[in-house]
Write an enzyme that holds these catalytic residues in place. Structure first.
Site, PDB file in Angstrom:
ATOM      1  N   ARG A   2     -62.595 -27.035  53.702  1.00  0.00           N
ATOM      2  CA  ARG A   2     -62.467 -28.270  52.940  1.00  0.00           C
ATOM      3  C   ARG A   2     -63.310 -28.144  51.679  1.00  0.00           C
ATOM      4  O   ARG A   2     -64.207 -27.298  51.597  1.00  0.00           O
ATOM      5  CB  ARG A   2     -62.950 -29.458  53.777  1.00  0.00           C
ATOM      6  CG  ARG A   2     -62.093 -29.738  54.998  1.00  0.00           C
ATOM      7  CD  ARG A   2     -62.809 -30.712  55.936  1.00  0.00           C
ATOM      8  NE  ARG A   2     -63.157 -31.962  55.270  1.00  0.00           N
ATOM      9  CZ  ARG A   2     -64.097 -32.794  55.692  1.00  0.00           C
ATOM     10  NH1 ARG A   2     -64.797 -32.516  56.774  1.00  0.00           N
ATOM     11  NH2 ARG A   2     -64.336 -33.923  55.052  1.00  0.00           N
ATOM     12  N   LYS A   7     -66.603 -30.050  65.749  1.00  0.00           N
ATOM     13  CA  LYS A   7     -66.302 -31.429  66.140  1.00  0.00           C
ATOM     14  C   LYS A   7     -65.047 -31.968  65.445  1.00  0.00           C
ATOM     15  O   LYS A   7     -64.447 -32.935  65.914  1.00  0.00           O
ATOM     16  CB  LYS A   7     -67.486 -32.365  65.870  1.00  0.00           C
ATOM     17  CG  LYS A   7     -67.728 -32.694  64.416  1.00  0.00           C
ATOM     18  CD  LYS A   7     -68.812 -33.759  64.284  1.00  0.00           C
ATOM     19  CE  LYS A   7     -69.011 -34.158  62.827  1.00  0.00           C
ATOM     20  NZ  LYS A   7     -70.002 -35.247  62.684  1.00  0.00           N
ATOM     21  N   ASP A   8     -64.646 -31.346  64.318  1.00  0.00           N
ATOM     22  CA  ASP A   8     -63.467 -31.800  63.587  1.00  0.00           C
ATOM     23  C   ASP A   8     -62.175 -31.181  64.092  1.00  0.00           C
ATOM     24  O   ASP A   8     -61.088 -31.589  63.660  1.00  0.00           O
ATOM     25  CB  ASP A   8     -63.614 -31.476  62.099  1.00  0.00           C
ATOM     26  CG  ASP A   8     -64.710 -32.266  61.425  1.00  0.00           C
ATOM     27  OD1 ASP A   8     -65.058 -33.351  61.945  1.00  0.00           O
ATOM     28  OD2 ASP A   8     -65.235 -31.809  60.391  1.00  0.00           O
ATOM     29  N   THR A  21     -71.691 -46.451  59.286  1.00  0.00           N
ATOM     30  CA  THR A  21     -71.189 -45.282  60.001  1.00  0.00           C
ATOM     31  C   THR A  21     -69.664 -45.306  59.998  1.00  0.00           C
ATOM     32  O   THR A  21     -69.064 -46.379  60.018  1.00  0.00           O
ATOM     33  CB  THR A  21     -71.691 -45.228  61.457  1.00  0.00           C
ATOM     34  OG1 THR A  21     -71.073 -44.116  62.129  1.00  0.00           O
ATOM     35  CG2 THR A  21     -71.350 -46.506  62.212  1.00  0.00           C
ATOM     36  N   ARG A  44     -67.790 -43.810  67.862  1.00  0.00           N
ATOM     37  CA  ARG A  44     -68.711 -43.366  68.921  1.00  0.00           C
ATOM     38  C   ARG A  44     -70.129 -43.817  68.602  1.00  0.00           C
ATOM     39  O   ARG A  44     -70.841 -44.334  69.473  1.00  0.00           O
ATOM     40  CB  ARG A  44     -68.658 -41.835  69.043  1.00  0.00           C
ATOM     41  CG  ARG A  44     -69.692 -41.251  70.002  1.00  0.00           C
ATOM     42  CD  ARG A  44     -69.741 -39.731  69.893  1.00  0.00           C
ATOM     43  NE  ARG A  44     -69.964 -39.302  68.519  1.00  0.00           N
ATOM     44  CZ  ARG A  44     -71.138 -39.279  67.909  1.00  0.00           C
ATOM     45  NH1 ARG A  44     -72.230 -39.668  68.569  1.00  0.00           N
ATOM     46  NH2 ARG A  44     -71.249 -38.886  66.662  1.00  0.00           N
ATOM     47  N   ARG A  45     -70.530 -43.625  67.351  1.00  0.00           N
ATOM     48  CA  ARG A  45     -71.885 -44.033  66.970  1.00  0.00           C
ATOM     49  C   ARG A  45     -72.047 -45.545  67.014  1.00  0.00           C
ATOM     50  O   ARG A  45     -73.015 -46.068  67.572  1.00  0.00           O
ATOM     51  CB  ARG A  45     -72.207 -43.504  65.567  1.00  0.00           C
ATOM     52  CG  ARG A  45     -72.381 -41.998  65.517  1.00  0.00           C
ATOM     53  CD  ARG A  45     -72.534 -41.485  64.103  1.00  0.00           C
ATOM     54  NE  ARG A  45     -72.696 -40.022  64.098  1.00  0.00           N
ATOM     55  CZ  ARG A  45     -72.244 -39.216  63.157  1.00  0.00           C
ATOM     56  NH1 ARG A  45     -71.562 -39.725  62.128  1.00  0.00           N
ATOM     57  NH2 ARG A  45     -72.444 -37.917  63.227  1.00  0.00           N
ATOM     58  N   ARG A  90     -67.269 -44.262  54.266  1.00  0.00           N
ATOM     59  CA  ARG A  90     -66.556 -42.990  54.200  1.00  0.00           C
ATOM     60  C   ARG A  90     -67.063 -42.181  53.013  1.00  0.00           C
ATOM     61  O   ARG A  90     -67.750 -42.681  52.138  1.00  0.00           O
ATOM     62  CB  ARG A  90     -65.053 -43.244  54.045  1.00  0.00           C
ATOM     63  CG  ARG A  90     -64.372 -43.896  55.236  1.00  0.00           C
ATOM     64  CD  ARG A  90     -64.186 -42.945  56.398  1.00  0.00           C
ATOM     65  NE  ARG A  90     -63.561 -41.683  56.007  1.00  0.00           N
ATOM     66  CZ  ARG A  90     -62.251 -41.506  55.834  1.00  0.00           C
ATOM     67  NH1 ARG A  90     -61.413 -42.531  56.032  1.00  0.00           N
ATOM     68  NH2 ARG A  90     -61.763 -40.339  55.486  1.00  0.00           N
ATOM     69  N   GLY A  91     -66.679 -40.909  52.982  1.00  0.00           N
ATOM     70  CA  GLY A  91     -67.080 -40.020  51.902  1.00  0.00           C
ATOM     71  C   GLY A  91     -67.958 -38.900  52.415  1.00  0.00           C
ATOM     72  O   GLY A  91     -68.401 -38.901  53.566  1.00  0.00           O
ATOM     73  N   ASN A  92     -68.219 -37.904  51.554  1.00  0.00           N
ATOM     74  CA  ASN A  92     -69.098 -36.818  51.966  1.00  0.00           C
ATOM     75  C   ASN A  92     -70.532 -37.322  52.046  1.00  0.00           C
ATOM     76  O   ASN A  92     -70.829 -38.466  51.678  1.00  0.00           O
ATOM     77  CB  ASN A  92     -68.960 -35.618  51.023  1.00  0.00           C
ATOM     78  CG  ASN A  92     -69.282 -35.952  49.580  1.00  0.00           C
ATOM     79  OD1 ASN A  92     -70.271 -36.617  49.296  1.00  0.00           O
ATOM     80  ND2 ASN A  92     -68.447 -35.501  48.658  1.00  0.00           N
ATOM     81  N   ARG A 113     -72.129 -40.896  50.684  1.00  0.00           N
ATOM     82  CA  ARG A 113     -72.665 -41.906  51.608  1.00  0.00           C
ATOM     83  C   ARG A 113     -74.109 -42.258  51.272  1.00  0.00           C
ATOM     84  O   ARG A 113     -74.495 -43.434  51.293  1.00  0.00           O
ATOM     85  CB  ARG A 113     -72.568 -41.409  53.048  1.00  0.00           C
ATOM     86  CG  ARG A 113     -71.145 -41.205  53.523  1.00  0.00           C
ATOM     87  CD  ARG A 113     -71.120 -40.846  54.988  1.00  0.00           C
ATOM     88  NE  ARG A 113     -69.854 -40.198  55.354  1.00  0.00           N
ATOM     89  CZ  ARG A 113     -69.455 -39.975  56.587  1.00  0.00           C
ATOM     90  NH1 ARG A 113     -70.206 -40.329  57.597  1.00  0.00           N
ATOM     91  NH2 ARG A 113     -68.302 -39.377  56.831  1.00  0.00           N
ATOM     92  N   CYS A 168     -61.845 -37.855  67.305  1.00  0.00           N
ATOM     93  CA  CYS A 168     -62.893 -38.485  66.497  1.00  0.00           C
ATOM     94  C   CYS A 168     -62.739 -40.000  66.453  1.00  0.00           C
ATOM     95  O   CYS A 168     -63.617 -40.697  65.967  1.00  0.00           O
ATOM     96  CB  CYS A 168     -62.884 -37.909  65.084  1.00  0.00           C
ATOM     97  SG  CYS A 168     -61.385 -38.268  64.152  1.00  0.00           S
TER      98      CYS A 168
END
Length: 366
Positions: free
Chosen positions: A48, A120-121, A167, A171-172, A189-191, A195, A288
């Site tokens: 990515r 995880k992705d 977040t 899950r969090r 959202r975002g990198n 954030r 996710c």
């Protein structure tokens, strides 16, 4: 090493659907082992295009270049479905390949030779003819709190009622809600850099963010961490995402030369723990967008302890299970995950997940 940002594809090839069989034959690639390389060769690495993803790909590239100085490694960065849609909450996506879809397409048609992912992705069911070539040594897998600059607080417990926690992970938010119901939650959202900028903005409504330690540490921003949220830390008690902290490299199935090149990066404990966690999630059909948490600990060589939890979106209901067993092979890890998943189901996880899946809204147009 070269890095190129991938332009939007103009190929007429049918977009890859990981739920369908892929019948195209992958082109053969013949690469020598470092001991008998006869001249420069080239391997194309996909990732990515976020800053963190590129840093992670460069980490892989640097390791490989050191081990195989006669091979040229080139990084190709591109946007994925999850990158392009920055407005829809992750919980509202029905797709299981938000961060892998486009990259796997280019892997299968031969434009890429390997793809670097956060484990995880990755969906637990890969497209046909795709495989995990290796799982690298895991970075710190825990979730952490990052407070807004200028605030005196360090932990979630110190925040005043009504404080907003940012977040993008259900899950969090589900786990934090169960422990701190007086706090509020808002999707972000975002990198990582985006954030943190949203958090620190003067008019920001966020008091803190909950993020993965691994990404922050890889970006060398560890000084921003104010609290770790693992089960052993007071005020924490949160379990992390399946595969969190580990990098996985996806390859074409049967591409033995590329797999051989990657053998120098593989880590046994990370591979076995990651396999067990993914087996658990596969059994529960999670991703996710559902609140499944784990925490894996090697008690001693070959002895793996995994704690696991499934939490309702409002944080009210939860099902927990933990298991300690001998895990020496990938087959052991697969069976470990299946058994732990069954323990969770017997403790009520199936009912919670059924309710979540039944109420998930359709994806918003974008």
């Amino acid at each position: 090493m070269a890095t190129h940002e991938q332009k939007e594809s103009t190929s007429s090839r049918t977009p890859l659907d990981p739920t369908l069989n892929v019948s195209e034959k992958s082109p053969a690639i013949h690469l020598p082992h470092k001991s008998n390389a006869s001249g420069p060769r080239k391997i194309n690495i996909g990732t990515r295009k976020s800053a963190l993803a590129v840093v992670q790909a460069e980490l892989v590239c640097n390791h490989l270049t050191k081990n195989y100085p006669d091979i040229e490694f080139e990084i190709h960065a591109m946007s994925t479905m999850g990158d392009k849609n920055q407005t829809t909450a992750l919980s509202e996506f029905g797709a299981k390949s938000l961060w892998t879809y486009e990259l796997e397409s280019q892997l299968l048609d031969g434009r890429l030779d390997m793809v670097v992912h956060c484990l995880k992705d990755m969906p637990t069911q890969l497209p046909e003819k795709c495989a995990i070539g290796c799982i690298m040594e895991r970075e710190d897998p825990r979730d952490v709190v990052v407070m807004k600059k200028g605030l005196e607080y360090k932990s979630l417990a110190e925040l005043p009622p009504g404080s907003v926690v940012g977040t993008s992970s259900v899950r969090r938010s589900a786990q934090v809600k169960s422990k701190y119901p007086e706090l509020k939650f808002k999707d972000v959202r975002g990198n990582i850099g985006t954030r943190l900028a949203k958090l620190d903005a003067e008019d920001s409504e966020y008091s803190c963010l909950v993020l993965a330690a691994a990404g922050i540490l890889r970006m060398d921003w560890g000084s921003r961490i104010t609290q770790y949220l693992d089960s052993k830390t007071e005020g924490g008690g949160m379990l992390y995402a399946v595969g969190q902290g580990a990098l996985a490299i996806e390859v074409r199935e049967g591409d033995d030369k590329i797999t051989e090149v990657l053998s120098t990066l593989s880590n046994e404990e990370s591979t076995l723990a990651g396999t067990a966690e993914r087996s658990l999630m596969r059994r529960l059909e999670g991703g996710c967008s559902v609140p499944i948490g784990v925490e894996a600990t090697w008690i001693e060589k070959g002895k793996l302890l995994i704690k696991s939890i499934v939490v309702s979106l409002d944080g009210v209901e939860s099902a927990e299970a933990e298991r300690l067993d001998e895990v020496l092979t990938v087959k052991d890890a697969e069976e470990f995950g299946k058994t732990l998943a069954q323990d969770l189901v017997e403790n009520g996880a199936g009912t919670i997940l059924d309710k979540i899946n039944a109420t998930r809204p359709a994806i918003k147009p974008w």
